[in-house]
Design a protein around this motif. Structure first.
Motif, PDB file in Angstrom:
ATOM      1  N   ALA A  97      14.791  46.553  31.060  1.00  0.00           N
ATOM      2  CA  ALA A  97      14.885  45.730  32.267  1.00  0.00           C
ATOM      3  C   ALA A  97      15.228  44.279  31.967  1.00  0.00           C
ATOM      4  CB  ALA A  97      13.578  45.798  33.050  1.00  0.00           C
ATOM      5  N   SER A  98      14.959  43.836  30.753  1.00  0.00           N
ATOM      6  CA  SER A  98      15.199  42.435  30.404  1.00  0.00           C
ATOM      7  C   SER A  98      16.604  42.181  29.872  1.00  0.00           C
ATOM      8  CB  SER A  98      14.181  41.984  29.337  1.00  0.00           C
ATOM      9  OG  SER A  98      14.454  42.611  28.078  1.00  0.00           O
ATOM     10  N   ASN A  99      17.372  43.228  29.639  1.00  0.00           N
ATOM     11  CA  ASN A  99      18.677  43.136  28.979  1.00  0.00           C
ATOM     12  C   ASN A  99      19.807  43.289  29.995  1.00  0.00           C
ATOM     13  OD1 ASN A  99      21.053  43.638  27.525  1.00  0.00           O
ATOM     14  ND2 ASN A  99      19.989  44.721  25.888  1.00  0.00           N
ATOM     15  N   PRO A 100      20.444  42.191  30.414  1.00  0.00           N
ATOM     16  CA  PRO A 100      21.487  42.296  31.437  1.00  0.00           C
ATOM     17  C   PRO A 100      22.643  43.208  31.033  1.00  0.00           C
ATOM     18  CG  PRO A 100      20.855  40.000  31.121  1.00  0.00           C
ATOM     19  CD  PRO A 100      20.211  40.782  30.010  1.00  0.00           C
ATOM     20  N   GLN A 101      22.989  43.217  29.744  1.00  0.00           N
ATOM     21  CA  GLN A 101      24.084  44.072  29.298  1.00  0.00           C
ATOM     22  C   GLN A 101      23.723  45.547  29.442  1.00  0.00           C
ATOM     23  OE1 GLN A 101      22.948  41.436  27.451  1.00  0.00           O
ATOM     24  NE2 GLN A 101      24.645  40.056  27.983  1.00  0.00           N
TER      25      GLN A 101
ATOM     26  N   LYS B 182      26.740  54.676  37.002  1.00  0.00           N
ATOM     27  CA  LYS B 182      26.476  55.190  38.341  1.00  0.00           C
ATOM     28  C   LYS B 182      27.551  54.799  39.348  1.00  0.00           C
ATOM     29  CE  LYS B 182      22.381  54.930  40.159  1.00  0.00           C
ATOM     30  NZ  LYS B 182      22.136  56.330  40.534  1.00  0.00           N
ATOM     31  N   GLY B 183      28.308  53.738  39.048  1.00  0.00           N
ATOM     32  CA  GLY B 183      29.190  53.189  40.060  1.00  0.00           C
ATOM     33  C   GLY B 183      28.382  52.583  41.190  1.00  0.00           C
ATOM     34  N   ARG B 184      27.237  51.973  40.836  1.00  0.00           N
ATOM     35  CA  ARG B 184      26.256  51.516  41.830  1.00  0.00           C
ATOM     36  C   ARG B 184      26.578  50.092  42.284  1.00  0.00           C
ATOM     37  NH1 ARG B 184      20.485  53.073  42.099  1.00  0.00           N
ATOM     38  NH2 ARG B 184      19.316  51.526  43.262  1.00  0.00           N
ATOM     39  N   PRO B 185      26.507  49.794  43.584  1.00  0.00           N
ATOM     40  CA  PRO B 185      26.741  48.432  44.060  1.00  0.00           C
ATOM     41  C   PRO B 185      25.780  47.449  43.408  1.00  0.00           C
ATOM     42  CG  PRO B 185      26.732  49.970  45.887  1.00  0.00           C
ATOM     43  CD  PRO B 185      26.261  50.733  44.682  1.00  0.00           C
ATOM     44  N   ARG B 186      26.275  46.292  43.027  1.00  0.00           N
ATOM     45  CA  ARG B 186      25.462  45.314  42.313  1.00  0.00           C
ATOM     46  C   ARG B 186      24.379  44.684  43.195  1.00  0.00           C
ATOM     47  NH1 ARG B 186      28.651  46.867  38.633  1.00  0.00           N
ATOM     48  NH2 ARG B 186      29.091  45.818  36.698  1.00  0.00           N
ATOM     49  N   PHE B 187      24.534  44.789  44.537  1.00  0.00           N
ATOM     50  CA  PHE B 187      23.524  44.162  45.392  1.00  0.00           C
ATOM     51  C   PHE B 187      22.304  45.041  45.586  1.00  0.00           C
ATOM     52  CE2 PHE B 187      24.571  46.938  48.817  1.00  0.00           C
ATOM     53  CZ  PHE B 187      25.954  47.059  48.829  1.00  0.00           C
ATOM     54  N   ASN B 188      22.300  46.241  45.039  1.00  0.00           N
ATOM     55  CA  ASN B 188      21.190  47.153  45.247  1.00  0.00           C
ATOM     56  C   ASN B 188      20.182  46.968  44.112  1.00  0.00           C
ATOM     57  OD1 ASN B 188      19.772  49.117  46.561  1.00  0.00           O
ATOM     58  ND2 ASN B 188      21.228  50.758  46.196  1.00  0.00           N
TER      59      ASN B 188
ATOM     60  N   CYS C 182      15.534  41.187  34.574  1.00  0.00           N
ATOM     61  CA  CYS C 182      16.613  40.210  34.670  1.00  0.00           C
ATOM     62  C   CYS C 182      17.172  40.109  36.092  1.00  0.00           C
ATOM     63  CB  CYS C 182      17.720  40.550  33.674  1.00  0.00           C
ATOM     64  SG  CYS C 182      18.613  42.086  34.048  1.00  0.00           S
ATOM     65  N   ASP C 183      17.927  39.057  36.336  1.00  0.00           N
ATOM     66  CA  ASP C 183      18.495  38.820  37.663  1.00  0.00           C
ATOM     67  C   ASP C 183      19.351  39.986  38.131  1.00  0.00           C
ATOM     68  OD1 ASP C 183      17.298  36.377  38.005  1.00  0.00           O
ATOM     69  OD2 ASP C 183      19.037  35.197  37.428  1.00  0.00           O
TER      70      ASP C 183
ATOM     71  N   LEU D 131      17.209  38.571  43.532  1.00  0.00           N
ATOM     72  CA  LEU D 131      16.142  38.280  44.493  1.00  0.00           C
ATOM     73  C   LEU D 131      14.954  37.594  43.824  1.00  0.00           C
ATOM     74  CD1 LEU D 131      16.230  41.712  46.362  1.00  0.00           C
ATOM     75  CD2 LEU D 131      17.114  39.530  47.217  1.00  0.00           C
ATOM     76  N   ASP D 132      14.121  36.965  44.649  1.00  0.00           N
ATOM     77  CA  ASP D 132      12.887  36.354  44.148  1.00  0.00           C
ATOM     78  C   ASP D 132      11.725  37.338  44.168  1.00  0.00           C
ATOM     79  OD1 ASP D 132      12.506  36.577  46.864  1.00  0.00           O
ATOM     80  OD2 ASP D 132      12.097  34.440  47.213  1.00  0.00           O
ATOM     81  N   SER D 133      12.012  38.590  44.503  1.00  0.00           N
ATOM     82  CA  SER D 133      11.027  39.666  44.473  1.00  0.00           C
ATOM     83  C   SER D 133      11.436  40.679  43.424  1.00  0.00           C
ATOM     84  CB  SER D 133      10.927  40.341  45.845  1.00  0.00           C
ATOM     85  OG  SER D 133      12.189  40.856  46.246  1.00  0.00           O
ATOM     86  N   VAL D 134      10.478  41.545  43.060  1.00  0.00           N
ATOM     87  CA  VAL D 134      10.756  42.600  42.087  1.00  0.00           C
ATOM     88  C   VAL D 134      10.067  43.877  42.557  1.00  0.00           C
ATOM     89  CG1 VAL D 134       8.775  41.977  40.623  1.00  0.00           C
ATOM     90  CG2 VAL D 134      10.709  43.234  39.634  1.00  0.00           C
ATOM     91  N   ALA D 135      10.735  44.998  42.396  1.00  0.00           N
ATOM     92  CA  ALA D 135      10.179  46.309  42.726  1.00  0.00           C
ATOM     93  C   ALA D 135       9.595  46.906  41.450  1.00  0.00           C
ATOM     94  CB  ALA D 135      11.265  47.216  43.292  1.00  0.00           C
ATOM     95  N   VAL D 136       8.345  47.361  41.498  1.00  0.00           N
ATOM     96  CA  VAL D 136       7.673  47.840  40.291  1.00  0.00           C
ATOM     97  C   VAL D 136       6.825  49.063  40.611  1.00  0.00           C
ATOM     98  CG1 VAL D 136       5.733  46.248  40.625  1.00  0.00           C
ATOM     99  CG2 VAL D 136       6.227  47.122  38.329  1.00  0.00           C
ATOM    100  N   ARG D 137       6.764  49.985  39.651  1.00  0.00           N
ATOM    101  CA  ARG D 137       5.847  51.123  39.800  1.00  0.00           C
ATOM    102  C   ARG D 137       5.440  51.662  38.438  1.00  0.00           C
ATOM    103  NH1 ARG D 137       6.808  56.920  40.281  1.00  0.00           N
ATOM    104  NH2 ARG D 137       8.903  57.546  39.639  1.00  0.00           N
ATOM    105  N   VAL D 138       4.338  52.420  38.438  1.00  0.00           N
ATOM    106  CA  VAL D 138       3.858  53.148  37.268  1.00  0.00           C
ATOM    107  C   VAL D 138       4.117  54.626  37.535  1.00  0.00           C
ATOM    108  CG1 VAL D 138       1.895  53.708  35.800  1.00  0.00           C
ATOM    109  CG2 VAL D 138       2.070  51.428  36.831  1.00  0.00           C
ATOM    110  N   PRO D 139       5.080  55.245  36.845  1.00  0.00           N
ATOM    111  CA  PRO D 139       5.413  56.642  37.156  1.00  0.00           C
ATOM    112  C   PRO D 139       4.289  57.597  36.799  1.00  0.00           C
ATOM    113  CG  PRO D 139       6.591  55.902  35.204  1.00  0.00           C
ATOM    114  CD  PRO D 139       5.926  54.691  35.782  1.00  0.00           C
TER     115      PRO D 139
END
Length: 307
Positions: free
Chosen positions: A33-37, A46-52, A99-100, A106-114
């Motif tokens: 999660a900390s590695n932007p690359q 995934k071809g995932r939109p960057r805003f998601n 990372c951003d 966003l100034d929020s982060v989504a987090v969970r413990v699977p």
């Protein structure tokens, strides 16, 4: 392909590679999660939109609070439902850990413990937060078996952990805990009623949809068009039935009308039906109570409705 060990997967994450990660909800495509690359490689695969935004998966609730700022409501939810299929969106504490790009700025982060033991073993061996969106190509049905995950994005991973079929079968419930209010952003197997039993009535989520993953209008979609609330199949369609005697047994989400069974079967049957190249996939009406809220949400998005 034989699955890799959690230790091998953790080493792949440390070197910036992607990992196929089993969870109790769906299979994830995981990265540091900390590695932007590394996170960018997820978007590419995934071809995932960057805003998601992506969900940061951590090994335990203590680690979650190094990533996010929790208030009393967030802690109560974590105690009630973790490890398990609940994601909490809260103010970000450490922007370097997630990372951003992973947070969509966003100034929020989504987090969970699977809840899956192998997922937590990988994360613990890695020693940090791991983002792991579903391992499908963007917009496609989420994979709930190891083979389906490999078929979707397996060519992009450096390691793949086989955790067996996913027990839940739909993505996690997402709630925001911001400004002293708890709001439901995405329904899942932790139901609205279960959440309200812990924190009381939920606030309206107006204007917060961008903080949750999986909120695109067309999402979870097979190639064949999906028609929901169908009483019967039209010519050339496959009917995914729900309830006693509805449609063919092979294509039944749950012959007994069990919502948890239907959730576990949903993405698998969408994928299997799509492989037969039908003119369309029809889906029987699903009750909207309890877990049915999450199932109907996914079906509306598969059919191209915002819902």
């Amino acid at each position: 392909m034989k699955g890799d060990s959690p230790e091998i997967a953790a080493e792949a994450l440390k070197t910036g590679r992607l990992v196929m990660l089993p969870t109790e909800t769906v299979y994830g495509l995981a990265a540091d999660a900390s590695n932007p690359q590394a996170v960018a490689r997820i978007f590419e695969a995934k071809g995932r939109p960057r805003f998601n935004p992506l969900i940061a998966h951590v090994a335990n609730a203590v680690d979650a609070e190094t990533v996010a700022v929790f208030d009393a409501s967030a802690r109560a939810l974590a105690e009630a439902f973790w490890p398990g299929p609940l994601t909490i969106v809260a103010p970000v504490r450490d922007r370097d850990q997630v990372c951003d790009l992973a947070r969509a700025g966003l100034d929020s982060v989504a987090v969970r413990v699977p809840g899956h033991l192998k997922a937590r073993a990988v994360i613990a061996a890695f020693g940090g937060a791991v983002v792991a969106p579903s391992a499908n190509r963007s917009g496609r049905p989420s994979p709930t078996t190891f083979d389906d995950a490999l078929e979707e994005t397996g060519q992009a991973v450096g390691a793949a952990v086989d955790g067996g079929p996913c027990a839940v079968g739909v993505e996690s419930t997402v709630v925001s805990v911001l400004d002293g209010q708890v709001a439901l952003l995405r329904p899942g197997s932790v139901t609205r009623e279960e959440l309200e039993a812990v924190v009381g009535p939920l606030a309206e989520a107006a204007g917060q949809g961008h903080r949750s993953p999986g909120r695109l209008a067309l999402h979870y979609a097979p190639d064949a068009p999906v028609r929901i609330e169908a009483e019967a199949a039209n010519d050339g369609e496959i009917l995914l039935g729900f309830g006693p005697g509805v449609g063919e047994a092979r294509w039944s989400l749950s012959a007994s009308g069990d919502l948890r069974e239907a959730a576990a079967n949903l993405f698998r049957l969408l994928r299997e039906a799509d492989r037969t190249q039908p003119k369309g996939i029809a889906v029987s009406p699903i009750p909207r109570t309890g877990l049915g809220e999450a199932i109907n949400d996914r079906l509306k998005r598969a059919a191209g409705f915002v819902g």
